[in-house]
Scaffold this motif. Structure first.
Motif, PDB file in Angstrom:
ATOM      1  N   GLU A   1       6.998  -8.556  10.801  1.00  0.00           N
ATOM      2  CA  GLU A   1       7.106  -7.662  10.847  1.00  0.00           C
ATOM      3  C   GLU A   1       7.525  -6.501  11.085  1.00  0.00           C
ATOM      4  OE1 GLU A   1      11.151 -10.198  11.041  1.00  0.00           O
ATOM      5  OE2 GLU A   1       9.849 -11.769  12.537  1.00  0.00           O
ATOM      6  N   SER A   2       7.983  -6.155   9.899  1.00  0.00           N
ATOM      7  CA  SER A   2       8.554  -4.335   9.306  1.00  0.00           C
ATOM      8  C   SER A   2       7.154  -3.796   8.164  1.00  0.00           C
ATOM      9  CB  SER A   2      10.036  -4.443   9.398  1.00  0.00           C
ATOM     10  OG  SER A   2      10.606  -4.738   7.846  1.00  0.00           O
ATOM     11  N   VAL A   3       7.577  -2.900   7.812  1.00  0.00           N
ATOM     12  CA  VAL A   3       7.217  -2.532   6.587  1.00  0.00           C
ATOM     13  C   VAL A   3       8.154  -1.469   6.364  1.00  0.00           C
ATOM     14  CG1 VAL A   3       5.253  -1.308   5.730  1.00  0.00           C
ATOM     15  CG2 VAL A   3       4.514  -3.449   7.004  1.00  0.00           C
ATOM     16  N   ASP A   4       8.570  -1.362   4.972  1.00  0.00           N
ATOM     17  CA  ASP A   4       9.439  -0.107   4.294  1.00  0.00           C
ATOM     18  C   ASP A   4       9.011  -0.172   3.234  1.00  0.00           C
ATOM     19  OD1 ASP A   4      11.066  -0.884   6.694  1.00  0.00           O
ATOM     20  OD2 ASP A   4      12.028  -2.917   5.861  1.00  0.00           O
ATOM     21  N   ILE A   5       9.442   1.649   2.763  1.00  0.00           N
ATOM     22  CA  ILE A   5       9.035   2.127   1.571  1.00  0.00           C
ATOM     23  C   ILE A   5      10.589   2.623   0.807  1.00  0.00           C
ATOM     24  CG2 ILE A   5       7.781   4.269   1.143  1.00  0.00           C
ATOM     25  CD1 ILE A   5       6.082   4.353   4.044  1.00  0.00           C
ATOM     26  N   GLU A   6      10.469   2.693  -0.082  1.00  0.00           N
ATOM     27  CA  GLU A   6      11.248   2.911  -0.445  1.00  0.00           C
ATOM     28  C   GLU A   6      10.687   3.833  -2.160  1.00  0.00           C
ATOM     29  OE1 GLU A   6      13.776   0.145  -2.773  1.00  0.00           O
ATOM     30  OE2 GLU A   6      14.436  -1.302  -0.398  1.00  0.00           O
TER      31      GLU A   6
ATOM     32  N   TYR B   1       4.410   7.321  -6.520  1.00  0.00           N
ATOM     33  CA  TYR B   1       4.353   6.466  -6.292  1.00  0.00           C
ATOM     34  C   TYR B   1       6.287   5.672  -5.684  1.00  0.00           C
ATOM     35  CZ  TYR B   1       8.090   6.635 -10.135  1.00  0.00           C
ATOM     36  OH  TYR B   1       9.362   6.743 -10.720  1.00  0.00           O
ATOM     37  N   GLY B   2       5.938   4.686  -5.288  1.00  0.00           N
ATOM     38  CA  GLY B   2       7.234   4.024  -4.715  1.00  0.00           C
ATOM     39  C   GLY B   2       6.609   2.018  -4.611  1.00  0.00           C
ATOM     40  N   ASP B   3       7.750   1.638  -3.722  1.00  0.00           N
ATOM     41  CA  ASP B   3       7.438   0.341  -3.554  1.00  0.00           C
ATOM     42  C   ASP B   3       6.973  -0.001  -1.812  1.00  0.00           C
ATOM     43  OD1 ASP B   3       8.919   0.045  -5.360  1.00  0.00           O
ATOM     44  OD2 ASP B   3      10.239  -0.258  -5.422  1.00  0.00           O
ATOM     45  N   VAL B   4       6.464  -0.928  -1.877  1.00  0.00           N
ATOM     46  CA  VAL B   4       6.402  -0.865  -0.203  1.00  0.00           C
ATOM     47  C   VAL B   4       6.986  -2.178  -0.177  1.00  0.00           C
ATOM     48  CG1 VAL B   4       4.711  -1.705   1.734  1.00  0.00           C
ATOM     49  CG2 VAL B   4       3.790   0.303  -0.237  1.00  0.00           C
ATOM     50  N   LEU B   5       7.687  -2.773   1.367  1.00  0.00           N
ATOM     51  CA  LEU B   5       8.426  -3.970   1.172  1.00  0.00           C
ATOM     52  C   LEU B   5       7.710  -3.829   3.002  1.00  0.00           C
ATOM     53  CD1 LEU B   5      11.109  -2.342  -0.110  1.00  0.00           C
ATOM     54  CD2 LEU B   5      11.452  -4.508  -0.362  1.00  0.00           C
ATOM     55  N   PHE B   6       7.655  -5.619   2.735  1.00  0.00           N
ATOM     56  CA  PHE B   6       7.541  -6.031   4.697  1.00  0.00           C
ATOM     57  C   PHE B   6       7.900  -6.918   4.090  1.00  0.00           C
ATOM     58  CE2 PHE B   6       4.478  -6.865   0.907  1.00  0.00           C
ATOM     59  CZ  PHE B   6       4.387  -8.551   0.896  1.00  0.00           C
ATOM     60  N   ARG B   7       8.339  -7.575   5.577  1.00  0.00           N
ATOM     61  CA  ARG B   7       9.249  -8.783   5.952  1.00  0.00           C
ATOM     62  C   ARG B   7       8.420  -9.039   7.197  1.00  0.00           C
ATOM     63  NH1 ARG B   7      12.930  -4.642   4.750  1.00  0.00           N
ATOM     64  NH2 ARG B   7      14.653  -5.011   3.561  1.00  0.00           N
ATOM     65  N   GLY B   8       8.870 -10.722   7.135  1.00  0.00           N
ATOM     66  CA  GLY B   8       7.785 -10.956   8.365  1.00  0.00           C
ATOM     67  C   GLY B   8       8.690 -12.036   8.545  1.00  0.00           C
ATOM     68  N   THR B   9       7.994 -13.212   9.721  1.00  0.00           N
ATOM     69  CA  THR B   9       8.107 -14.449  10.476  1.00  0.00           C
ATOM     70  C   THR B   9       8.379 -15.164   9.095  1.00  0.00           C
ATOM     71  OG1 THR B   9       7.705 -13.740  12.075  1.00  0.00           O
ATOM     72  CG2 THR B   9       8.226 -15.952  12.143  1.00  0.00           C
ATOM     73  N   GLY B  10       9.239 -16.159   8.729  1.00  0.00           N
ATOM     74  CA  GLY B  10       9.588 -16.841   7.541  1.00  0.00           C
ATOM     75  C   GLY B  10       8.693 -16.582   6.063  1.00  0.00           C
TER      76      GLY B  10
ATOM     77  N   ASP C   1       0.741   6.137  -4.316  1.00  0.00           N
ATOM     78  CA  ASP C   1       0.741   6.252  -2.724  1.00  0.00           C
ATOM     79  C   ASP C   1       1.765   5.435  -1.650  1.00  0.00           C
ATOM     80  OD1 ASP C   1      -0.194   8.142  -0.316  1.00  0.00           O
ATOM     81  OD2 ASP C   1      -2.254   7.495  -0.345  1.00  0.00           O
ATOM     82  N   PRO C   2       2.139   5.039  -2.270  1.00  0.00           N
ATOM     83  CA  PRO C   2       2.802   3.886  -0.883  1.00  0.00           C
ATOM     84  C   PRO C   2       2.549   4.146   0.556  1.00  0.00           C
ATOM     85  CG  PRO C   2       4.739   5.009  -2.458  1.00  0.00           C
ATOM     86  CD  PRO C   2       3.742   5.987  -2.138  1.00  0.00           C
TER      87      PRO C   2
ATOM     88  N   LEU D   1      -1.278   0.136   6.695  1.00  0.00           N
ATOM     89  CA  LEU D   1      -1.229  -1.241   6.696  1.00  0.00           C
ATOM     90  C   LEU D   1      -0.449  -1.164   8.564  1.00  0.00           C
ATOM     91  CD1 LEU D   1      -0.027  -4.049   6.592  1.00  0.00           C
ATOM     92  CD2 LEU D   1       1.202  -3.313   5.093  1.00  0.00           C
ATOM     93  N   ARG D   2       0.726  -0.339   8.479  1.00  0.00           N
ATOM     94  CA  ARG D   2       1.173  -0.471  10.185  1.00  0.00           C
ATOM     95  C   ARG D   2      -0.792   0.114  11.417  1.00  0.00           C
ATOM     96  NH1 ARG D   2       4.969   3.595   7.808  1.00  0.00           N
ATOM     97  NH2 ARG D   2       6.669   2.123   7.144  1.00  0.00           N
ATOM     98  N   GLN D   3      -1.342   0.980  10.805  1.00  0.00           N
ATOM     99  CA  GLN D   3      -2.759   1.228  11.862  1.00  0.00           C
ATOM    100  C   GLN D   3      -2.935  -0.474  12.330  1.00  0.00           C
ATOM    101  OE1 GLN D   3      -4.661   3.635   9.433  1.00  0.00           O
ATOM    102  NE2 GLN D   3      -3.441   5.878  10.873  1.00  0.00           N
ATOM    103  N   ALA D   4      -3.843  -1.404  10.913  1.00  0.00           N
ATOM    104  CA  ALA D   4      -3.833  -2.741  10.854  1.00  0.00           C
ATOM    105  C   ALA D   4      -3.212  -3.445  11.661  1.00  0.00           C
ATOM    106  CB  ALA D   4      -4.296  -3.294   9.117  1.00  0.00           C
ATOM    107  N   LEU D   5      -2.044  -2.960  11.483  1.00  0.00           N
ATOM    108  CA  LEU D   5      -0.985  -4.495  12.117  1.00  0.00           C
ATOM    109  C   LEU D   5      -0.930  -3.740  13.626  1.00  0.00           C
ATOM    110  CD1 LEU D   5       2.332  -3.927  10.103  1.00  0.00           C
ATOM    111  CD2 LEU D   5       0.797  -6.317  10.309  1.00  0.00           C
TER     112      LEU D   5
END
Length: 157
Positions: A106-111, A121-130, A141-142, A149-153
């Motif tokens: 559902e979402s892709v976040d970068i920290e 460098y950094g963290d990529v967090l992804f949230r999704g259904t279930g 290169d986060p 990843l967003r392009q693939a989505l």
């Protein structure tokens, strides 16, 4: 052969790959440098007390062990986005694998910290259904990885 290559479907293609950033080695180098500084300090200002040699030995041993463990972690960690799913594998003997269908994300976040911004460098967090929130930590290169990843989505809908 890599884990990701082994689990690809017949018509599946890798869109993006990520790897752990070299910054994971810093703690090991810092410990080794601290141990060498202890030895250097007491070689300039003798005598070298036995406790200083023990502290230096522990710091250097810890630093070397940390470098070896981080090298194994970097070597055995694979992260990729394909045209169907996101795959993240960590571990050599004890393996942890996350495979998520892109349609479930559902979402892709970068920290990124300030140091992460400066060094890339950094963290990529992804949230999704279930699936809740799943981080991919300390990757190189986060921003670029999250963008691919967003392009693939976008192609999933």
């Amino acid at each position: 052969m890599s884990y990701i290559r082994k689990v690809l479907y017949a018509d599946e293609e890798v869109v993006a790959r990520a790897r752990l950033h070299w910054v994971i080695y810093l703690m090991g180098f810092e410990a080794i440098a601290a141990g060498l500084l202890v030895v250097l300090w007491f070689s300039v200002y003798p005598p070298l007390p036995p406790w200083a040699l023990a502290v230096a030995g522990l710091l250097i041993t810890f630093g070397l062990l940390r470098l070896v463990l981080m090298a194994i972690a970097r070597w055995t960690t694979e992260m990729a986005v394909t045209n169907y799913r996101l795959i993240a594998k960590r571990g050599l003997i004890r393996r942890s694998v996350i495979e998520i269908d892109l349609r479930k994300i559902e979402s892709v976040d970068i920290e990124q910290s300030v140091m992460g911004r400066l060094l890339g460098y950094g963290d990529v967090l992804f949230r999704g259904t279930g699936i809740g929130s799943n981080p991919m930590e300390t990757i190189d290169d986060p921003v670029g990885f999250a963008q691919r990843l967003r392009q693939a989505l976008q192609y999933q809908y």
